[in-house]
Design a protein around this motif. Sequence first.
Motif, PDB file in Angstrom:
ATOM      1  N   GLU A  10      -8.819 -65.838  25.768  1.00  0.00           N
ATOM      2  CA  GLU A  10      -7.449 -66.403  25.271  1.00  0.00           C
ATOM      3  C   GLU A  10      -6.422 -66.476  26.048  1.00  0.00           C
ATOM      4  N   VAL A  11      -7.059 -65.700  27.172  1.00  0.00           N
ATOM      5  CA  VAL A  11      -5.467 -65.474  27.741  1.00  0.00           C
ATOM      6  C   VAL A  11      -6.104 -66.521  29.407  1.00  0.00           C
ATOM      7  N   CYS A  12      -7.542 -66.002  30.290  1.00  0.00           N
ATOM      8  CA  CYS A  12      -7.608 -66.993  31.470  1.00  0.00           C
ATOM      9  C   CYS A  12      -7.294 -68.371  31.365  1.00  0.00           C
ATOM     10  N   ARG A  13      -6.678 -68.855  32.474  1.00  0.00           N
ATOM     11  CA  ARG A  13      -6.286 -70.023  32.309  1.00  0.00           C
ATOM     12  C   ARG A  13      -7.165 -71.395  31.453  1.00  0.00           C
ATOM     13  N   GLU A  14      -8.484 -71.538  32.524  1.00  0.00           N
ATOM     14  CA  GLU A  14      -9.529 -72.217  32.408  1.00  0.00           C
ATOM     15  C   GLU A  14     -11.042 -71.506  31.231  1.00  0.00           C
ATOM     16  N   PRO A  60      -0.101 -59.922  32.546  1.00  0.00           N
ATOM     17  CA  PRO A  60       1.190 -60.419  31.859  1.00  0.00           C
ATOM     18  C   PRO A  60       0.836 -60.947  30.824  1.00  0.00           C
ATOM     19  N   LYS A  61      -0.042 -61.798  30.466  1.00  0.00           N
ATOM     20  CA  LYS A  61      -0.411 -62.594  29.281  1.00  0.00           C
ATOM     21  C   LYS A  61      -0.858 -61.890  28.218  1.00  0.00           C
ATOM     22  N   LEU A  62      -2.007 -60.845  28.643  1.00  0.00           N
ATOM     23  CA  LEU A  62      -2.002 -59.273  28.169  1.00  0.00           C
ATOM     24  C   LEU A  62      -0.926 -58.909  27.523  1.00  0.00           C
ATOM     25  N   GLU A  63       0.108 -58.609  28.007  1.00  0.00           N
ATOM     26  CA  GLU A  63       1.302 -57.820  27.616  1.00  0.00           C
ATOM     27  C   GLU A  63       1.663 -58.943  26.639  1.00  0.00           C
ATOM     28  N   LYS A  64       1.921 -59.653  26.568  1.00  0.00           N
ATOM     29  CA  LYS A  64       2.822 -60.628  25.745  1.00  0.00           C
ATOM     30  C   LYS A  64       1.757 -60.985  24.713  1.00  0.00           C
ATOM     31  N   MET A  65       0.450 -61.213  24.336  1.00  0.00           N
ATOM     32  CA  MET A  65      -0.487 -61.011  23.433  1.00  0.00           C
ATOM     33  C   MET A  65       0.037 -59.310  22.702  1.00  0.00           C
ATOM     34  N   GLN A  66       0.121 -58.231  23.640  1.00  0.00           N
ATOM     35  CA  GLN A  66       0.541 -57.445  22.550  1.00  0.00           C
ATOM     36  C   GLN A  66       1.235 -57.963  22.013  1.00  0.00           C
ATOM     37  N   GLU A  78       6.254 -68.801  21.914  1.00  0.00           N
ATOM     38  CA  GLU A  78       5.900 -68.389  23.387  1.00  0.00           C
ATOM     39  C   GLU A  78       4.143 -67.605  22.386  1.00  0.00           C
ATOM     40  N   TYR A  79       3.717 -66.979  21.419  1.00  0.00           N
ATOM     41  CA  TYR A  79       3.260 -66.459  21.160  1.00  0.00           C
ATOM     42  C   TYR A  79       2.247 -67.083  20.041  1.00  0.00           C
ATOM     43  N   SER A  80       3.029 -68.649  20.165  1.00  0.00           N
ATOM     44  CA  SER A  80       1.339 -69.740  18.794  1.00  0.00           C
ATOM     45  C   SER A  80      -0.026 -69.598  19.452  1.00  0.00           C
ATOM     46  N   THR A  81      -0.263 -69.379  20.820  1.00  0.00           N
ATOM     47  CA  THR A  81      -0.772 -70.230  21.644  1.00  0.00           C
ATOM     48  C   THR A  81      -1.950 -68.741  21.428  1.00  0.00           C
ATOM     49  N   PHE A  82      -1.628 -68.044  20.628  1.00  0.00           N
ATOM     50  CA  PHE A  82      -3.411 -67.231  20.889  1.00  0.00           C
ATOM     51  C   PHE A  82      -3.439 -66.672  19.981  1.00  0.00           C
ATOM     52  N   ILE A  83      -5.055 -66.893  19.475  1.00  0.00           N
ATOM     53  CA  ILE A  83      -5.594 -66.928  18.323  1.00  0.00           C
ATOM     54  C   ILE A  83      -5.773 -65.403  17.634  1.00  0.00           C
ATOM     55  N   ILE A  84      -4.731 -64.733  16.854  1.00  0.00           N
ATOM     56  CA  ILE A  84      -4.975 -63.644  16.644  1.00  0.00           C
ATOM     57  C   ILE A  84      -5.345 -63.809  15.089  1.00  0.00           C
ATOM     58  N   ASP A  85      -6.001 -63.362  14.991  1.00  0.00           N
ATOM     59  CA  ASP A  85      -6.371 -62.807  13.124  1.00  0.00           C
ATOM     60  C   ASP A  85      -6.474 -61.852  12.489  1.00  0.00           C
ATOM     61  N   ASP A  86      -6.429 -60.914  13.326  1.00  0.00           N
ATOM     62  CA  ASP A  86      -5.964 -59.101  12.956  1.00  0.00           C
ATOM     63  C   ASP A  86      -5.470 -58.481  13.475  1.00  0.00           C
ATOM     64  N   LYS A 142      -4.125 -55.291  13.980  1.00  0.00           N
ATOM     65  CA  LYS A 142      -3.679 -54.185  14.432  1.00  0.00           C
ATOM     66  C   LYS A 142      -5.028 -53.906  15.571  1.00  0.00           C
ATOM     67  N   GLU A 143      -6.544 -54.750  14.759  1.00  0.00           N
ATOM     68  CA  GLU A 143      -7.594 -54.910  15.885  1.00  0.00           C
ATOM     69  C   GLU A 143      -7.528 -55.237  17.256  1.00  0.00           C
ATOM     70  N   THR A 144      -6.598 -56.260  16.845  1.00  0.00           N
ATOM     71  CA  THR A 144      -6.101 -56.715  18.157  1.00  0.00           C
ATOM     72  C   THR A 144      -5.777 -55.819  19.071  1.00  0.00           C
ATOM     73  N   TYR A 145      -4.687 -55.687  18.890  1.00  0.00           N
ATOM     74  CA  TYR A 145      -3.443 -54.604  19.865  1.00  0.00           C
ATOM     75  C   TYR A 145      -4.781 -53.416  19.653  1.00  0.00           C
ATOM     76  N   LYS A 146      -5.427 -52.900  18.861  1.00  0.00           N
ATOM     77  CA  LYS A 146      -6.202 -51.999  19.389  1.00  0.00           C
ATOM     78  C   LYS A 146      -7.306 -51.901  20.645  1.00  0.00           C
ATOM     79  N   THR A 147      -7.792 -53.182  20.440  1.00  0.00           N
ATOM     80  CA  THR A 147      -8.458 -53.355  21.925  1.00  0.00           C
ATOM     81  C   THR A 147      -7.755 -53.863  23.122  1.00  0.00           C
ATOM     82  N   LEU A 148      -7.054 -54.285  22.897  1.00  0.00           N
ATOM     83  CA  LEU A 148      -6.291 -54.496  23.727  1.00  0.00           C
ATOM     84  C   LEU A 148      -5.421 -53.309  25.367  1.00  0.00           C
ATOM     85  N   ARG A 149      -5.552 -52.692  24.163  1.00  0.00           N
ATOM     86  CA  ARG A 149      -4.772 -51.054  24.680  1.00  0.00           C
ATOM     87  C   ARG A 149      -5.893 -50.810  25.655  1.00  0.00           C
ATOM     88  N   LEU A 150      -7.010 -50.564  24.789  1.00  0.00           N
ATOM     89  CA  LEU A 150      -8.622 -50.527  25.590  1.00  0.00           C
ATOM     90  C   LEU A 150      -8.627 -50.647  27.006  1.00  0.00           C
TER      91      LEU A 150
END
Length: 820
Positions: free
Chosen positions: A311-315, A728-734, A750-758, A760-768
């Motif tokens: 999701e965060v990589c340009r390509e 910066p994209k990881l932080e934006k995703m948070q 600015e958030y619509s480019t990310f696929i975020i289904d859950d 809470k789970e996504t935030y947990k993984t981002l923190r790790l």
Amino acid sequence: LGEAKNLPTYPGPNKMRDCYCTVNLDQEEVFRTKIVEKSLCPFYGEDFYCEIPRTFRHLSFYIFDRDVFRRDSIIGKVAIQKEDLQKYHNRDTWFQLQHVDADSEVQGKVHLELRLSEVITDTGVVCHKLATRVLECQGLPIVNGQCDPYATVTLAGPSRRSEAKKTKVKKKTNNPHFDEVFYFEVTRPSSYNKKSHFDIEDVDEVDKMEIRVDLWNASNLKFGDEFLGELRLPLKFLRQSSSYEAWYFLQPRDNGNKSLKPDDLGSLRLNVVYTEDHVFSSDYYSPLRDVLLKSADVEPVSASAAHILGEVCREKQEAAIPLVRLFLHYGRIVPFISAIANAEVKRTQDPNTIFRGNSLTSKCIDETMKLAGMHYLQVTLKPIIDEICQVHKPCEIDPVKLKDGENLENNRENLRQYVDRIFTVITKSGVSCPTVMCDIFFSLRESAAKRFQGDLDVRYTAVSSFIFLRFFAPAILSPNLFQLTPHHPDPQTSRTLTLISKTIQTLGSLSKSKSANFKESYMATFYDYFNEQKYADAVKNFLDLISSSGRRDHKSIEQPILLKEGFMIKRAQGRKRFGMKNFKKRWFRLTNHEFTYQKSKGDHPLCSIPIENILAVERLEEESFKMKNMFQVIQPERRVLYIQANNCVEAKDWIDILTKVSQCNKKRLTVYHPSAYLNGHWLCCKATADNTPGCTPCTGGLPANIQLDIDGDRETERIYSLFNLYMPKLEKMQEACGSKSVYDGPEEEEYSTFIIDDPKETYKTLRLIIEGVGTLEQEHAQYKRDKFKKTKYGSQEHPIGDKSFQTYIRQQSEISAHSI
């Protein structure tokens, strides 16, 4: 390598040129494009990827004009300094071509020792003498295939210049050892003065003087010796220390030939992706690696670390390459791809567009097929591709492009026969398809059939969109990129392969109105040959076989698998009692059964070494035969085959694949001799008996299994670098996760480019991920500080004049109190 434009016209009547482009590490060619004929704006459109097995200063690209009767002439070059590669990273850039002359081709380094001493005569008169010791050089350029270097040393000042003193010529080496000392009188004799070693007049004179070292190639040509590089050192730096020893990079002459205006030669469009990673030991990566490897088990998969990287990589390709290699290494590729493919299928609305986009799923499957399916391609396509390249049957079916004397019907028949044969070998190759690919195809088939239960063909199109569209068709179109041909097909063969690839792609697509798939009417007419049900049935049977869960992998294929082939130079092994042990060019061929060589491709083998007789494959030190890129294949009874590859990249490829294929041999050696046995002794350890056991431990080989033939730590380091780059994209995703979990209204743009289904789970993984990346970033910073303390400017690794190291010093000085 994109294209060149506005090349200078040829002086002959037709003014056009036949041009090709080479990729060089400094001046060593490692890749060559196809020749584009009769054009001043040639389009290449070729990709080249390689591991860089040695240090280099410039990545260079040369444009050559082919000459049938003489040596090909160089039109111009683009040279990018190593430290500038990041400026152009992954960006299409036009570069002006530069003139190529002796000054633009300077490379290599020289090791000097300077000593300024006082000499007091019997009469009390003192004078100052300079001893200049030229120890050695490394990496000098090779001029017209040879290098016989010598050095001249001159002391020069504003009012006088000494006679040039010259070393001996060292034959056939670009790493000469001179170790010669030259003495120069620096100041005129004067009465000795204890307060100062120099009179005021002498001090001024010394400060303005310089020692000059020039390197030359001794040439037999009438034009004289060729300039290789120079070094100018002012003597004032010797005032602080009477003795000074260091390595220096050679430089072009200050008064080098004045080049023409840069736009006289045209320009070249390039896209360079250069990565350089420092890889720690495995335990450093455990936290980040564990989070990544759990990706297949995370629910939903869009909350996993691997999916977030995509999701965060340009390509998507950037993320797919290290992810696939990492999951292959740890045997987790099938569950991971199954999970992301299943999620993508659920998001797909139309069965006709299934897996058609450049998603993370499609890029990961492409990459897996490239890694796991290379041998499969060799078995199925290589024999017929070789025949097409050698026989040159006319296959042009576009009436507008027909050459004089060609018959349209004959050409159609030639093309039809080729398509038929390739179609048959593909559809009968199901048992050879690698297990990992079959397991992925089974998963795709099941997901697609479950999602679109009303469409009976979707179970086939989900698989065919990969195996035909993204695997076989591109391999037929560009066989060189899939290691099916060593060189690029000529324009006529390229055209034939393009027509075959288009037809095979359409045959495999199983679409209803196939003739309508072609924009060209001549292709639609040609395709009428294949509008029979038997072709669709053959495709379906093949797709059923490679995507069925009960399929067994038939490993016992009797036919040898060709792994690599090409011309190299070998030294006679001494199988005959008498005769010279000379060097000869031979065609080498490696299969999973044997390693052979013959005079030329297709001839009967002159020598065959069974794989079980390869006891070690190691590099050979250059001092043995004064030849670069040499390696040795060690056999029973201490017999050794010495081979020279064409360049450093090719040498590494041969060593790696020979080591891998012989890895499981029971009698593999643990020690070897890094140099040859010549004149009654081993050059490395000086032992006189030719059966003396080796003096150096063998290098660690590569495991023979694809899942292990990858450095997992290196891939994790690459993934860390990508996460760090896109922080910066990881932080934006948070932020997006936080916004989604508390606000259920319309999504911010600015958030619509990310696929975020859950969220809470996504935030947990981002923190790790962010924690793991932060820890590794601290380790890298500490490593750089430690390296900075230990590094010496002027050492062999960092010669004086190394701009990348000077940049590095500036960067470190800003964050560190240490100085050098």
